[in-house]
Enzyme design. Structure first.
Site, PDB file in Angstrom:
ATOM      1  N   ASP A  84       0.848  -1.193   0.000  1.00 24.26           N
ATOM      2  CA  ASP A  84       0.000   0.000   0.000  1.00 24.26           C
ATOM      3  C   ASP A  84       0.883   1.243   0.000  1.00 24.26           C
ATOM      4  O   ASP A  84       2.034   1.197   0.452  1.00 24.26           O
ATOM      5  CB  ASP A  84      -0.869   0.048   1.269  1.00 24.26           C
ATOM      6  CG  ASP A  84      -2.008  -0.976   1.238  1.00 24.26           C
ATOM      7  OD1 ASP A  84      -2.282  -1.555   0.176  1.00 24.26           O
ATOM      8  OD2 ASP A  84      -2.631  -1.166   2.306  1.00 24.26           O
TER       9      ASP A  84
ATOM     10  N   GLN B   3      -0.529   6.966  -6.267  1.00 25.19           N
ATOM     11  CA  GLN B   3      -1.677   7.833  -5.960  1.00 25.19           C
ATOM     12  C   GLN B   3      -1.808   8.962  -6.986  1.00 25.19           C
ATOM     13  O   GLN B   3      -0.877   9.742  -7.189  1.00 25.19           O
ATOM     14  CB  GLN B   3      -1.487   8.443  -4.563  1.00 25.19           C
ATOM     15  CG  GLN B   3      -1.438   7.407  -3.447  1.00 25.19           C
ATOM     16  CD  GLN B   3      -0.613   7.880  -2.273  1.00 25.19           C
ATOM     17  OE1 GLN B   3       0.418   8.536  -2.437  1.00 25.19           O
ATOM     18  NE2 GLN B   3      -1.030   7.529  -1.065  1.00 25.19           N
TER      19      GLN B   3
ATOM     20  N   ARG C 128      -1.338  -0.755  -8.495  1.00 23.25           N
ATOM     21  CA  ARG C 128      -2.698  -0.349  -8.133  1.00 23.25           C
ATOM     22  C   ARG C 128      -2.720   1.168  -8.206  1.00 23.25           C
ATOM     23  O   ARG C 128      -1.908   1.827  -7.559  1.00 23.25           O
ATOM     24  CB  ARG C 128      -3.042  -0.802  -6.720  1.00 23.25           C
ATOM     25  CG  ARG C 128      -4.410  -0.240  -6.258  1.00 23.25           C
ATOM     26  CD  ARG C 128      -4.582  -0.289  -4.756  1.00 23.25           C
ATOM     27  NE  ARG C 128      -4.620  -1.647  -4.249  1.00 23.25           N
ATOM     28  CZ  ARG C 128      -4.241  -1.975  -3.014  1.00 23.25           C
ATOM     29  NH1 ARG C 128      -3.771  -1.059  -2.187  1.00 23.25           N
ATOM     30  NH2 ARG C 128      -4.300  -3.224  -2.613  1.00 23.25           N
TER      31      ARG C 128
ATOM     32  N   ALA D  56      -5.418   8.896  -0.186  1.00 25.37           N
ATOM     33  CA  ALA D  56      -6.310   9.052   0.957  1.00 25.37           C
ATOM     34  C   ALA D  56      -5.751   9.906   2.093  1.00 25.37           C
ATOM     35  O   ALA D  56      -6.392  10.039   3.123  1.00 25.37           O
ATOM     36  CB  ALA D  56      -6.661   7.666   1.501  1.00 25.37           C
TER      37      ALA D  56
ATOM     38  N   HIS E 246     -14.120   3.862  -6.602  1.00 26.24           N
ATOM     39  CA  HIS E 246     -15.572   3.629  -6.657  1.00 26.24           C
ATOM     40  C   HIS E 246     -16.216   4.706  -7.512  1.00 26.24           C
ATOM     41  O   HIS E 246     -17.417   4.860  -7.521  1.00 26.24           O
ATOM     42  CB  HIS E 246     -16.157   3.672  -5.240  1.00 26.24           C
ATOM     43  CG  HIS E 246     -15.331   2.957  -4.238  1.00 26.24           C
ATOM     44  ND1 HIS E 246     -14.303   3.564  -3.546  1.00 26.24           N
ATOM     45  CD2 HIS E 246     -15.350   1.671  -3.846  1.00 26.24           C
ATOM     46  CE1 HIS E 246     -13.711   2.675  -2.766  1.00 26.24           C
ATOM     47  NE2 HIS E 246     -14.328   1.525  -2.931  1.00 26.24           N
TER      48      HIS E 246
HETATM   49  P1  FDA Z   1     -14.294   9.376  -4.750  1.00 23.01           P
HETATM   50  O1  FDA Z   1     -13.806   9.777  -3.413  1.00 23.01           O
HETATM   51  O2  FDA Z   1     -14.480  10.425  -5.783  1.00 23.01           O
HETATM   52  O3  FDA Z   1     -15.645   8.580  -4.554  1.00 23.01           O
HETATM   53  C1  FDA Z   1     -16.439   8.133  -5.627  1.00 23.01           C
HETATM   54  C2  FDA Z   1     -17.700   7.537  -5.034  1.00 23.01           C
HETATM   55  O4  FDA Z   1     -17.388   6.360  -4.300  1.00 23.01           O
HETATM   56  C3  FDA Z   1     -18.398   8.424  -4.023  1.00 23.01           C
HETATM   57  O5  FDA Z   1     -19.284   9.323  -4.650  1.00 23.01           O
HETATM   58  C4  FDA Z   1     -19.098   7.410  -3.170  1.00 23.01           C
HETATM   59  O6  FDA Z   1     -20.273   6.954  -3.784  1.00 23.01           O
HETATM   60  C5  FDA Z   1     -18.145   6.266  -3.122  1.00 23.01           C
HETATM   61  N1  FDA Z   1     -17.235   6.356  -1.963  1.00 23.01           N
HETATM   62  C6  FDA Z   1     -15.925   6.700  -1.993  1.00 23.01           C
HETATM   63  N2  FDA Z   1     -15.392   6.623  -0.763  1.00 23.01           N
HETATM   64  C7  FDA Z   1     -16.404   6.256   0.055  1.00 23.01           C
HETATM   65  C8  FDA Z   1     -16.488   6.011   1.450  1.00 23.01           C
HETATM   66  N3  FDA Z   1     -15.436   6.142   2.249  1.00 23.01           N
HETATM   67  N4  FDA Z   1     -17.676   5.646   1.961  1.00 23.01           N
HETATM   68  C9  FDA Z   1     -18.765   5.499   1.162  1.00 23.01           C
HETATM   69  N5  FDA Z   1     -18.739   5.702  -0.167  1.00 23.01           N
HETATM   70  C10 FDA Z   1     -17.579   6.076  -0.713  1.00 23.01           C
HETATM   71  N6  FDA Z   1      -5.283   5.181  -0.834  1.00 23.01           N
HETATM   72  C11 FDA Z   1      -3.968   5.395  -0.542  1.00 23.01           C
HETATM   73  O7  FDA Z   1      -3.576   6.537  -0.293  1.00 23.01           O
HETATM   74  N7  FDA Z   1      -3.085   4.343  -0.513  1.00 23.01           N
HETATM   75  C12 FDA Z   1      -3.472   3.066  -0.808  1.00 23.01           C
HETATM   76  O8  FDA Z   1      -2.645   2.164  -0.791  1.00 23.01           O
HETATM   77  C13 FDA Z   1      -4.843   2.842  -1.128  1.00 23.01           C
HETATM   78  N8  FDA Z   1      -5.302   1.592  -1.420  1.00 23.01           N
HETATM   79  C14 FDA Z   1      -6.585   1.443  -1.897  1.00 23.01           C
HETATM   80  C15 FDA Z   1      -7.027   0.195  -2.329  1.00 23.01           C
HETATM   81  C16 FDA Z   1      -8.280   0.067  -2.907  1.00 23.01           C
HETATM   82  C17 FDA Z   1      -8.722  -1.270  -3.412  1.00 23.01           C
HETATM   83  C18 FDA Z   1      -9.148   1.207  -3.033  1.00 23.01           C
HETATM   84  C19 FDA Z   1     -10.482   1.121  -3.694  1.00 23.01           C
HETATM   85  C20 FDA Z   1      -8.724   2.415  -2.548  1.00 23.01           C
HETATM   86  C21 FDA Z   1      -7.471   2.553  -1.957  1.00 23.01           C
HETATM   87  N9  FDA Z   1      -7.059   3.772  -1.446  1.00 23.01           N
HETATM   88  C22 FDA Z   1      -5.728   3.944  -1.122  1.00 23.01           C
HETATM   89  C23 FDA Z   1      -8.043   4.843  -1.173  1.00 23.01           C
HETATM   90  C24 FDA Z   1      -8.174   5.818  -2.313  1.00 23.01           C
HETATM   91  O9  FDA Z   1      -7.006   6.585  -2.424  1.00 23.01           O
HETATM   92  C25 FDA Z   1      -9.381   6.763  -2.101  1.00 23.01           C
HETATM   93  O10 FDA Z   1      -9.196   7.515  -0.942  1.00 23.01           O
HETATM   94  C26 FDA Z   1     -10.712   6.031  -1.996  1.00 23.01           C
HETATM   95  O11 FDA Z   1     -10.787   4.982  -2.901  1.00 23.01           O
HETATM   96  C27 FDA Z   1     -11.906   6.988  -2.284  1.00 23.01           C
HETATM   97  O12 FDA Z   1     -11.798   7.537  -3.551  1.00 23.01           O
HETATM   98  P2  FDA Z   1     -12.607   7.017  -4.842  1.00 23.01           P
HETATM   99  O13 FDA Z   1     -11.582   6.695  -5.879  1.00 23.01           O
HETATM  100  O14 FDA Z   1     -13.523   5.936  -4.528  1.00 23.01           O
HETATM  101  O15 FDA Z   1     -13.329   8.319  -5.413  1.00 23.01           O
END
Ligand code: FDA
Length: 309
Positions: A136, A165, A186, A191, A229
């Site tokens: 990660d 990222q 990945r 985050a 997501h």
């Molecule tokens: P975005 O935040 O724009 O969300 C899109 C939609 O997804 C939202 O509108 C909502 O519907 C849904 N959603 C997103 N987050 C949600 C939540 N917490 N609760 C409910 N619904 C939610 N980061 C990092 O810094 N280092 C890492 O190693 C990883 N590893 C990792 C593995 C995997 C498999 C995933 C999916 C994500 C990570 N992340 C991560 C986290 C990533 O950086 C990011 O913070 C989250 O995936 C949220 O961003 P989205 O891409 O989903 O988009």
């Protein structure tokens, strides 16, 4: 929600999460009040039930034994041993699961050497069992050392992957510089709380960069896990894969346990490779607060549960 307000909220939650009183309160009551939605359980027995259910729905998993920022050597070695045992349990149970880990859980804050020794043992064990280890990515203070350690491990092993990222300015250059290794990456948005001189402050720029990185790594022949997501990015990726005839061995969608389960199933049902990140263990607090910070509605849900008690 408008980007500025969302970003303010995210900063507020991540800052509050560092407060000692908040940490104490949430750690004590959090699992009962909502953390369970994002964390598959506190031990293997609970987690494997969720893994099997996901496997039954045609999804693979990656198991994260929660923990980070370890400052004690014995604790880092204990985390390593838990991962070694976890790989054995995955093998014996026959579930479709790889593992994901954090370098600060393996002792990176204590010494780089200790960390490499611990992760190396896990990657070797995974190789023996035909499994895979994903490192990660943590906050930007760790980006360079994480990439360096990944490169070091790749000298001896192929069964290890990295996370990049999209919010970091440097990521495009990082992906380009890794091309020779044909890395298994990945890609995610990122985050952690990062300053504007390190990471794009605007969501629109992060999303644009995300798409660029997907095309870049796939174009370089690197296996690419699209971890989001975000339906817009997912639809864009589906179109890209179709138009460029990207084979299934070269990509997968990844999502977090408990987030957008219907979307997870839709992608799996459409025949895409889908892997769900399944965190478990007792050290769920920092993971949980990052999930709260991503979405204001999660905090309202959590506070609602608190008030109902
Ligand atoms: P975005 O935040 O724009 O969300 C899109 C939609 O997804 C939202 O509108 C909502 O519907 C849904 N959603 C997103 N987050 C949600 C939540 N917490 N609760 C409910 N619904 C939610 N980061 C990092 O810094 N280092 C890492 O190693 C990883 N590893 C990792 C593995 C995997 C498999 C995933 C999916 C994500 C990570 N992340 C991560 C986290 C990533 O950086 C990011 O913070 C989250 O995936 C949220 O961003 P989205 O891409 O989903 O988009």
């Amino acid at each position: 929600m408008v980007t500025g307000l969302h970003s303010f909220f995210r900063r507020l939650i991540l800052t509050l999460a560092g407060n000692r009183l908040v940490t104490r309160l949430v750690s004590r009551y959090g699992m009962r009040l909502g953390a369970r939605r994002f964390v598959a359980g506190e031990d293997w027995e609970q987690a494997v039930v969720q893994v099997k259910a996901l496997n039954d729905s045609r999804m693979s998993t990656t198991l994260d034994y929660l923990g980070e920022s370890v400052t004690d050597t014995a604790q880092a070695r204990a985390a390593r041993d838990t991962y070694l045992a976890l790989l054995e349990k995955i093998d014996a149970s026959g579930v479709r699961a790889s593992v994901s880990l954090k370098l600060t859980q393996m002792g990176l804050d204590i010494s780089r050497e200790l960390c490499v020794e611990n992760v190396g043992a896990i990657v070797r064990k995974a190789a023996d069992l035909g499994n895979f280890v994903r490192i990660d990515m943590e906050g930007s203070a760790y980006t360079q050392v994480t990439i360096d350690i990944y490169r070091e491990l790749r000298r001896d092993f192929d069964n290890v992957g990295l996370v990049i990222q999209a919010y970091l300015y440097r990521s495009e250059e990082d992906v380009r510089s890794l091309a020779g290794l044909r890395p298994d990456l990945r890609l995610c948005k990122g985050a952690y709380l990062e300053p504007a001189d390190v990471a794009f402050p605007r969501k629109a720029d992060v999303d644009e960069n995300f798409k660029n990185l997907i095309a870049l790594n796939l174009g370089q022949g690197g296996r690419t896990a699209v971890a989001t997501h975000d339906e817009k990015i997912i639809s864009w990726t589906e179109a890209y894969i179709r138009e460029n005839r990207v084979p299934k061995e070269l990509y997968e969608f990844q999502m977090l346990y408990g987030i957008r389960p219907a979307l997870q199933r839709r992608l799996a049902d459409a025949g895409h490779p889908v892997r769900i990140y399944v965190p478990f263990g007792t050290e769920w607090y920092p993971y949980f607060t990052r999930r709260l910070a991503e979405r204001p509605a999660n905090v309202l849900f959590f506070l609602g549960n608190l008030l109902r008690r």
